[in-house]
Design a protein around this motif. Structure first.
Motif, PDB file in Angstrom:
ATOM      1  N   ASP A 211      70.318  54.241 -35.244  1.00  0.00           N
ATOM      2  CA  ASP A 211      71.754  53.992 -35.268  1.00  0.00           C
ATOM      3  C   ASP A 211      72.479  55.184 -34.626  1.00  0.00           C
ATOM      4  O   ASP A 211      72.009  56.320 -34.703  1.00  0.00           O
ATOM      5  N   LEU A 212      73.635  54.907 -34.018  1.00  0.00           N
ATOM      6  CA  LEU A 212      74.527  55.981 -33.580  1.00  0.00           C
ATOM      7  C   LEU A 212      75.902  55.675 -34.155  1.00  0.00           C
ATOM      8  O   LEU A 212      76.666  54.885 -33.604  1.00  0.00           O
ATOM      9  N   ILE A 213      76.192  56.302 -35.289  1.00  0.00           N
ATOM     10  CA  ILE A 213      77.463  56.090 -35.988  1.00  0.00           C
ATOM     11  C   ILE A 213      78.300  57.361 -35.954  1.00  0.00           C
ATOM     12  O   ILE A 213      79.488  57.327 -35.634  1.00  0.00           O
ATOM     13  N   GLY A 214      77.694  58.505 -36.265  1.00  0.00           N
ATOM     14  CA  GLY A 214      78.385  59.790 -36.195  1.00  0.00           C
ATOM     15  C   GLY A 214      77.826  60.636 -35.067  1.00  0.00           C
ATOM     16  O   GLY A 214      76.672  60.456 -34.655  1.00  0.00           O
ATOM     17  N   ASP A 215      78.621  61.567 -34.569  1.00  0.00           N
ATOM     18  CA  ASP A 215      78.208  62.376 -33.419  1.00  0.00           C
ATOM     19  C   ASP A 215      76.986  63.231 -33.706  1.00  0.00           C
ATOM     20  O   ASP A 215      76.221  63.537 -32.792  1.00  0.00           O
ATOM     21  N   LEU A 216      76.790  63.616 -34.948  1.00  0.00           N
ATOM     22  CA  LEU A 216      75.664  64.479 -35.286  1.00  0.00           C
ATOM     23  C   LEU A 216      74.430  63.687 -35.702  1.00  0.00           C
ATOM     24  O   LEU A 216      73.435  64.269 -36.129  1.00  0.00           O
ATOM     25  N   ASP A 217      74.481  62.355 -35.557  1.00  0.00           N
ATOM     26  CA  ASP A 217      73.288  61.536 -35.844  1.00  0.00           C
ATOM     27  C   ASP A 217      72.153  61.881 -34.884  1.00  0.00           C
ATOM     28  O   ASP A 217      70.974  61.708 -35.219  1.00  0.00           O
ATOM     29  N   PHE A 218      72.498  62.309 -33.677  1.00  0.00           N
ATOM     30  CA  PHE A 218      71.506  62.713 -32.682  1.00  0.00           C
ATOM     31  C   PHE A 218      71.592  64.221 -32.491  1.00  0.00           C
ATOM     32  O   PHE A 218      72.689  64.793 -32.422  1.00  0.00           O
ATOM     33  N   SER A 219      70.435  64.867 -32.404  1.00  0.00           N
ATOM     34  CA  SER A 219      70.398  66.309 -32.151  1.00  0.00           C
ATOM     35  C   SER A 219      70.898  66.608 -30.748  1.00  0.00           C
ATOM     36  O   SER A 219      71.042  65.702 -29.907  1.00  0.00           O
ATOM     37  N   LYS A 220      71.148  67.876 -30.468  1.00  0.00           N
ATOM     38  CA  LYS A 220      71.559  68.261 -29.116  1.00  0.00           C
ATOM     39  C   LYS A 220      70.497  67.852 -28.095  1.00  0.00           C
ATOM     40  O   LYS A 220      70.826  67.356 -27.007  1.00  0.00           O
ATOM     41  N   GLU A 221      69.224  68.028 -28.435  1.00  0.00           N
ATOM     42  CA  GLU A 221      68.144  67.650 -27.516  1.00  0.00           C
ATOM     43  C   GLU A 221      68.141  66.143 -27.271  1.00  0.00           C
ATOM     44  O   GLU A 221      67.878  65.680 -26.152  1.00  0.00           O
ATOM     45  N   GLU A 222      68.434  65.359 -28.310  1.00  0.00           N
ATOM     46  CA  GLU A 222      68.492  63.907 -28.137  1.00  0.00           C
ATOM     47  C   GLU A 222      69.702  63.499 -27.293  1.00  0.00           C
ATOM     48  O   GLU A 222      69.622  62.569 -26.478  1.00  0.00           O
ATOM     49  N   VAL A 223      70.812  64.206 -27.460  1.00  0.00           N
ATOM     50  CA  VAL A 223      71.974  63.945 -26.603  1.00  0.00           C
ATOM     51  C   VAL A 223      71.648  64.276 -25.153  1.00  0.00           C
ATOM     52  O   VAL A 223      72.025  63.535 -24.235  1.00  0.00           O
ATOM     53  N   GLU A 224      70.922  65.359 -24.926  1.00  0.00           N
ATOM     54  CA  GLU A 224      70.522  65.711 -23.566  1.00  0.00           C
ATOM     55  C   GLU A 224      69.623  64.636 -22.960  1.00  0.00           C
ATOM     56  O   GLU A 224      69.710  64.341 -21.753  1.00  0.00           O
ATOM     57  N   THR A 225      68.766  64.033 -23.771  1.00  0.00           N
ATOM     58  CA  THR A 225      67.953  62.915 -23.293  1.00  0.00           C
ATOM     59  C   THR A 225      68.835  61.750 -22.869  1.00  0.00           C
ATOM     60  O   THR A 225      68.634  61.147 -21.803  1.00  0.00           O
ATOM     61  N   ILE A 226      69.825  61.424 -23.692  1.00  0.00           N
ATOM     62  CA  ILE A 226      70.752  60.344 -23.352  1.00  0.00           C
ATOM     63  C   ILE A 226      71.453  60.646 -22.026  1.00  0.00           C
ATOM     64  O   ILE A 226      71.579  59.772 -21.159  1.00  0.00           O
TER      65      ILE A 226
ATOM     66  N   TRP B  58      91.791  53.222 -41.640  1.00  0.00           N
ATOM     67  CA  TRP B  58      91.605  54.463 -42.365  1.00  0.00           C
ATOM     68  C   TRP B  58      90.912  54.217 -43.709  1.00  0.00           C
ATOM     69  O   TRP B  58      91.317  53.382 -44.494  1.00  0.00           O
ATOM     70  N   GLY B  59      89.826  54.933 -43.938  1.00  0.00           N
ATOM     71  CA  GLY B  59      89.083  54.833 -45.182  1.00  0.00           C
ATOM     72  C   GLY B  59      88.202  53.601 -45.297  1.00  0.00           C
ATOM     73  O   GLY B  59      87.561  53.401 -46.334  1.00  0.00           O
ATOM     74  N   ILE B  60      88.144  52.785 -44.246  1.00  0.00           N
ATOM     75  CA  ILE B  60      87.396  51.538 -44.295  1.00  0.00           C
ATOM     76  C   ILE B  60      86.336  51.457 -43.198  1.00  0.00           C
ATOM     77  O   ILE B  60      85.188  51.073 -43.445  1.00  0.00           O
ATOM     78  N   GLY B  61      86.697  51.803 -41.978  1.00  0.00           N
ATOM     79  CA  GLY B  61      85.850  51.551 -40.826  1.00  0.00           C
ATOM     80  C   GLY B  61      84.475  52.188 -40.896  1.00  0.00           C
ATOM     81  O   GLY B  61      83.448  51.510 -40.729  1.00  0.00           O
ATOM     82  N   ASN B  62      84.416  53.488 -41.140  1.00  0.00           N
ATOM     83  CA  ASN B  62      83.129  54.181 -41.150  1.00  0.00           C
ATOM     84  C   ASN B  62      82.236  53.656 -42.270  1.00  0.00           C
ATOM     85  O   ASN B  62      81.027  53.478 -42.072  1.00  0.00           O
ATOM     86  N   ARG B  63      82.824  53.411 -43.425  1.00  0.00           N
ATOM     87  CA  ARG B  63      82.051  52.855 -44.543  1.00  0.00           C
ATOM     88  C   ARG B  63      81.491  51.490 -44.167  1.00  0.00           C
ATOM     89  O   ARG B  63      80.335  51.174 -44.470  1.00  0.00           O
ATOM     90  N   TYR B  64      82.304  50.678 -43.484  1.00  0.00           N
ATOM     91  CA  TYR B  64      81.861  49.351 -43.066  1.00  0.00           C
ATOM     92  C   TYR B  64      80.637  49.456 -42.153  1.00  0.00           C
ATOM     93  O   TYR B  64      79.628  48.761 -42.350  1.00  0.00           O
ATOM     94  N   LEU B  65      80.707  50.333 -41.159  1.00  0.00           N
ATOM     95  CA  LEU B  65      79.583  50.494 -40.236  1.00  0.00           C
ATOM     96  C   LEU B  65      78.313  50.909 -40.968  1.00  0.00           C
ATOM     97  O   LEU B  65      77.229  50.386 -40.702  1.00  0.00           O
ATOM     98  N   ASN B  66      78.438  51.842 -41.880  1.00  0.00           N
ATOM     99  CA  ASN B  66      77.255  52.336 -42.581  1.00  0.00           C
ATOM    100  C   ASN B  66      76.665  51.284 -43.511  1.00  0.00           C
ATOM    101  O   ASN B  66      75.430  51.211 -43.658  1.00  0.00           O
ATOM    102  N   LEU B  67      77.508  50.453 -44.108  1.00  0.00           N
ATOM    103  CA  LEU B  67      76.990  49.398 -44.966  1.00  0.00           C
ATOM    104  C   LEU B  67      76.297  48.312 -44.146  1.00  0.00           C
ATOM    105  O   LEU B  67      75.258  47.789 -44.556  1.00  0.00           O
TER     106      LEU B  67
ATOM    107  N   GLN C  18      83.766  52.906 -32.203  1.00  0.00           N
ATOM    108  CA  GLN C  18      84.855  53.753 -32.719  1.00  0.00           C
ATOM    109  C   GLN C  18      85.178  53.336 -34.137  1.00  0.00           C
ATOM    110  O   GLN C  18      85.405  52.165 -34.431  1.00  0.00           O
ATOM    111  N   CYS C  19      85.187  54.340 -34.999  1.00  0.00           N
ATOM    112  CA  CYS C  19      85.686  54.162 -36.355  1.00  0.00           C
ATOM    113  C   CYS C  19      86.811  55.168 -36.554  1.00  0.00           C
ATOM    114  O   CYS C  19      87.245  55.830 -35.614  1.00  0.00           O
ATOM    115  N   GLU C  20      87.295  55.292 -37.787  1.00  0.00           N
ATOM    116  CA  GLU C  20      88.412  56.208 -38.028  1.00  0.00           C
ATOM    117  C   GLU C  20      87.980  57.667 -38.040  1.00  0.00           C
ATOM    118  O   GLU C  20      88.830  58.570 -37.992  1.00  0.00           O
ATOM    119  N   ILE C  21      86.673  57.926 -38.082  1.00  0.00           N
ATOM    120  CA  ILE C  21      86.175  59.297 -38.145  1.00  0.00           C
ATOM    121  C   ILE C  21      85.559  59.753 -36.833  1.00  0.00           C
ATOM    122  O   ILE C  21      85.763  60.896 -36.403  1.00  0.00           O
TER     123      ILE C  21
END
Length: 326
Positions: free
Chosen positions: A9-24, A112-121, A134-137
């Motif tokens: 999954d890619l939900i938050g920016d830190l879900d992938f390490s810097k090395e994984e971002v470089e691969t992307i 606000w307060g809904i989007g990110n939780r929705y994605l993770n669920l 894009q979510c609110e965070i």
């Protein structure tokens, strides 16, 4: 290169390490080259992506839909109001069912307060990758396109390059805070000295600020906060100025509009751009409130890279889909 991102999954920016971002990024540039040369790159032939939108879109829908087609697959545009979500389909149902119909699920939900939780669920119930449109965070795919564009314009060695992430006035609506939050999380990891500028009422989430400071510390990069837009622009290599709402001050749209209207002078004009370095680039994720948030002189001027940036949304997203949905 981190070669196996399958199923992630890619939900938050830190879900992938810097090395994984470089691969992307490496894959994105390869796909961009193939697109320019007309070389087939149908890595997701017969794959399908559900694109579930709770919030309207121009670049996000267009770039994901076109990118999926170029990869040989199909993207289904699904507007939330045309579904049974309001009549009982929960996040579990959406994850379980769409995870069986599709090979990936992309969602845009910025409430606000809904989007990110929705994605993770949804992700917790899905057997296929969930991608955050894009979510609110967070707005991670926008940020991938942004770092891709910065490297194209400024080179891979970004150490000691100064990037301003600034609030700017807009009259249209109270925009989400996800773009500046993604920027301050991701950019320090690549060595950029980030200066965050905003009026006092437009703070970002404290936990995001702490993560950004830690990312800067690990990378040996600078991270500063100021309420002076002009001071922030001085000697900048990258200017990224856009509006966002005072959502940590108030969620009331009328009260927020009153606060926002106090700062109409926070416009990116040529006088402010002249404070930055001569070869500084101006960035904006679009849409921008022309001649309110940024002058047309700047947006259409020689320092603007907004359309290269918009194009790179497609290439970066294709890389994420190709790596996670195989």
């Amino acid at each position: 290169m981190q070669s196996d991102l399958r199923g992630r999954d890619l939900i938050g920016d830190l879900d992938f390490s810097k090395e994984e971002v470089e691969t992307i990024l490496d894959v994105a540039w390869d796909l961009k080259r193939k697109r320019a040369l007309g070389e087939s790159h149908a890595y997701l032939r017969d794959k399908t992506l559900a694109m579930l939108f709770f919030f309207s879109s121009t670049r996000t829908r267009g770039s994901f839909e076109s990118g999926m087609a170029q990869l040989g697959g199909h993207a289904a545009f699904i507007e939330s109001r045309t579904t049974q979500i309001s009549h009982g389909d929960t996040e579990t149902e959406m994850g379980e069912i769409f995870g069986r119909y599709f090979d990936g699920i992309a969602i845009r939900h910025v409430d606000w307060g809904i989007g990110n939780r929705y994605l993770n669920l949804v992700a917790s119930a899905s057997r296929v990758p969930v991608l955050n449109m894009q979510c609110e965070i967070y707005h991670p795919h926008q940020c991938l396109a942004d770092i891709m564009t910065i490297i194209e314009k400024k080179g891979r060695n970004l150490k000691r390059k100064k990037m301003v992430v600034s609030w700017a006035y807009a009259s249209s609506y109270l925009k989400p805070i996800s773009v500046p939050q993604s920027l301050i999380l991701q950019m320090p990891r690549f060595g950029l000295d980030v200066v965050l500028a905003h009026p006092p009422e437009f703070k970002l989430m404290p936990e995001i600020m702490e993560q950004a400071q830690e990312a800067a510390r690990v990378a040996g990069a600078g991270f500063e906060v100021t309420d002076d837009m002009e001071a922030a622009f001085k000697d900048a290599d990258v200017v990224y100025a856009k509006s966002w709402g005072p959502l940590l001050t108030t969620q009331d749209p009328d009260e927020g509009k009153v606060i926002q209207d106090k700062y109409k002078s926070w416009i990116t004009d040529q006088r402010k751009m002249d404070l930055a370095k001569e070869d500084a680039i101006y960035m904006h994720p679009l849409p921008a409130d022309r001649d309110v948030e940024v002058t047309s002189e700047v947006m259409d001027g020689p320092n603007s890279v907004v359309f290269d940036q918009a194009e790179n949304r497609m290439h970066a997203q294709k890389a994420v889909m190709a790596l996670t949905m195989r």
